[in-house]
Design an enzyme around this catalytic site. Structure first.
Site: not given
Lengths: 346, 310
Positions: B27, B217, B250
């Protein structure tokens, strides 16, 4: 004029009232909005993964895997699990092992196991194999009916009539499906009155419930509400279910709309098994896990254990060597890391 | 180390972290692949042609914390600004605000939290301290007639605290609104919300702030975003944040999705007869562009379906 108090509508013209009292318009709007929607206390989930889901998977699923999947699903609390399909293996080779599957699964006393039976031949085979509930599959689109099952809507209803009559005599409940309820891959939009007509025919023939399928997932809350409005003039909501595909990501919003209109039965597929055959690579069935997450988050009972459904989904995805289509399962899949992160950070 | 929550950076050595969480290594590697400035500019220019009324262009946060936004000045100055669109930029403090104004910003945004823990971990201060920082920004912005938008994260749940009391959310939203934010966007930061928790939260927030000053949102981490947005619309909200191609994962759940896709939101709204002024096919094109540039698949189901069916 919407949800306004009766007195206001009768005493004065609305326009004159709003002109004199501008604050009233805002108040009336807020009253409308403050009313929360009514939702059913309980929603029945019809799990279609083993049939509708696996039928559409490219890889042939070994019989042992199907049986294990259904057995795992039987332990989750799901009240209905569509086990297999007695369609000719010439058309649907993935379901050729229907008899073996139906006879080998461990049937929980709390669960019903309907099987698809497109005609009398399939029905007889199903009953011989021990089926105690069957389903028939019609269409609201003439073109889809001809391309999918090689006959017109009227001809298909005649076939089903024979199945339904015989099933009634044997006290075998019959569920109906109507595909293309919100759009057809060939005809485009389908008139909601046409959907209502086909649903009504199946209901009057004797289907205890008719599931309305958004076959290519093109529906939105707008078209769902319109279609249900027409259908519910002919058939009570207690005899209806929605079968939403998530091809355009609209499934949960469409299901929510259906619940707001009084529908309390929802079809879904573990791990979102079953792609959309009309758009390669696009998603199809809505995931049971995602539906359960939404319903439970709204305080709606289902009797289903979400974590056990996630386990069943994990199992079948490993067996099929594919990723789950369920966002809940994906997010939870990293839950263990999430927990550890939480521990570190505190 | 890229856009990693502050606590992770400070608590453990990098090597130990990668050993315990191998996925984090890849990541971080992904994060290191910065998006070229010209790609960002082209994306914004394409979005400016779609009819979108507001496009959040960049962030004037220190490049030490968010290196992907280090080119904020260059981006803001190079984009072709449509007269039909507004281009707010994030400004977490006075320093960022001054840089933003110097670069030509005409609207700014400040970012608070309804969760005390998230506030401390994410921006290194309590909610109260963050509001003090924003107060300075908002006052100065008011004097310069620059509108300020507020964001409140963790409105439906926090990765650290779990569920957040809707009264707490309402309190923070009210403070930002009363300080002078013309609109406050309520963020479901980890996407855990459902129509149930959305309705409850909005019920409390709307006692304090009018719906016309609120936006939602929603993150789609649990697939709930469109259902949550529908619930918000039914309660009177008429501003929705979304991200083309569902860009932005996320950070709290590897591989999980984040922002809801603009394409999927538009498809729903248009299907309901709700006007947006936005051309869906042009948004899909912009999404195609950025996904090719980032060498990744779109998160939008509408874009996936449309590309396959053609």
């Amino acid at each position: 004029m919407g949800n306004f108090p009766t007195t206001v509508k009768h005493c004065l013209s609305y326009e004159e009232l709003i002109q004199d009292y501008p604050w009233l318009a805002r108040w009336l709007q807020e009253e409308k909005r403050a009313l929360t929607h009514e939702y059913p206390e309980y929603v029945k989930i019809v799990e279609v993964g083993p049939r509708d889901g696996l039928q559409n998977e490219k890889e042939m699923v070994p019989t042992g895997v199907k049986i294990q999947l259904i057995d795992m699903l039987s332990e989750t609390g799901l009240p209905v699990i569509e086990a297999t399909s007695f369609v000719s293996s010439k058309w649907v080779p993935q379901m050729a092992d229907h008899t073996e599957v139906l006879q080998a699964i461990h049937r929980s006393s709390h669960v019903r196991y309907p099987v698809l039976t497109p005609n009398m031949h399939g029905f007889q085979d199903a009953v011989a194999a021990g089926a105690t509930e069957v389903a028939v599959f019609g269409s609201a689109s003439e073109t889809f009916s001809r391309k999918n099952i090689n006959c017109s809507i009227d001809e298909s209803i005649l076939r089903f009539e024979e199945v339904i009559c015989t099933a009634k005599q044997r006290q075998i409940p019959v569920r109906g499906y109507v595909s293309c309820a919100l759009g057809c891959p060939y005809e485009g939009p389908i008139e909601s009155t046409k959907v209502a007509e086909v649903v009504k025919r199946l209901y009057e023939l004797g289907c205890y419930e008719v599931s309305l399928g958004d076959t290519i997932g093109v529906g939105t809350p707008g078209s769902m509400a319109k279609m249900l409005h027409s259908v519910m003039k002919e058939v009570p909501s207690s005899a209806l279910a929605v079968h939403c595909h998530d091809t355009y990501g609209q499934a949960l919003a469409n299901i929510l709309t259906a619940l707001q209109m009084g529908i309390c039965t929802v079809d879904s597929s573990v791990a979102g098994l079953g792609g959309c055959p009309y758009a390669q690579g696009a998603s199809g069935n809505v995931s049971t896990e995602d539906v359960l997450y939404m319903l439970h988050g709204m305080g709606i009972k289902t009797g289903v254990d979400l974590s056990k459904v996630i386990e069943a989904g994990d199992f079948i995805c490993k067996a099929l060597n594919r990723k789950t289509n369920s966002k809940v399962a994906q997010a939870r899949g990293d839950y263990s890391v999430h927990c550890r992160m939480k521990k570190i950070n505190t």
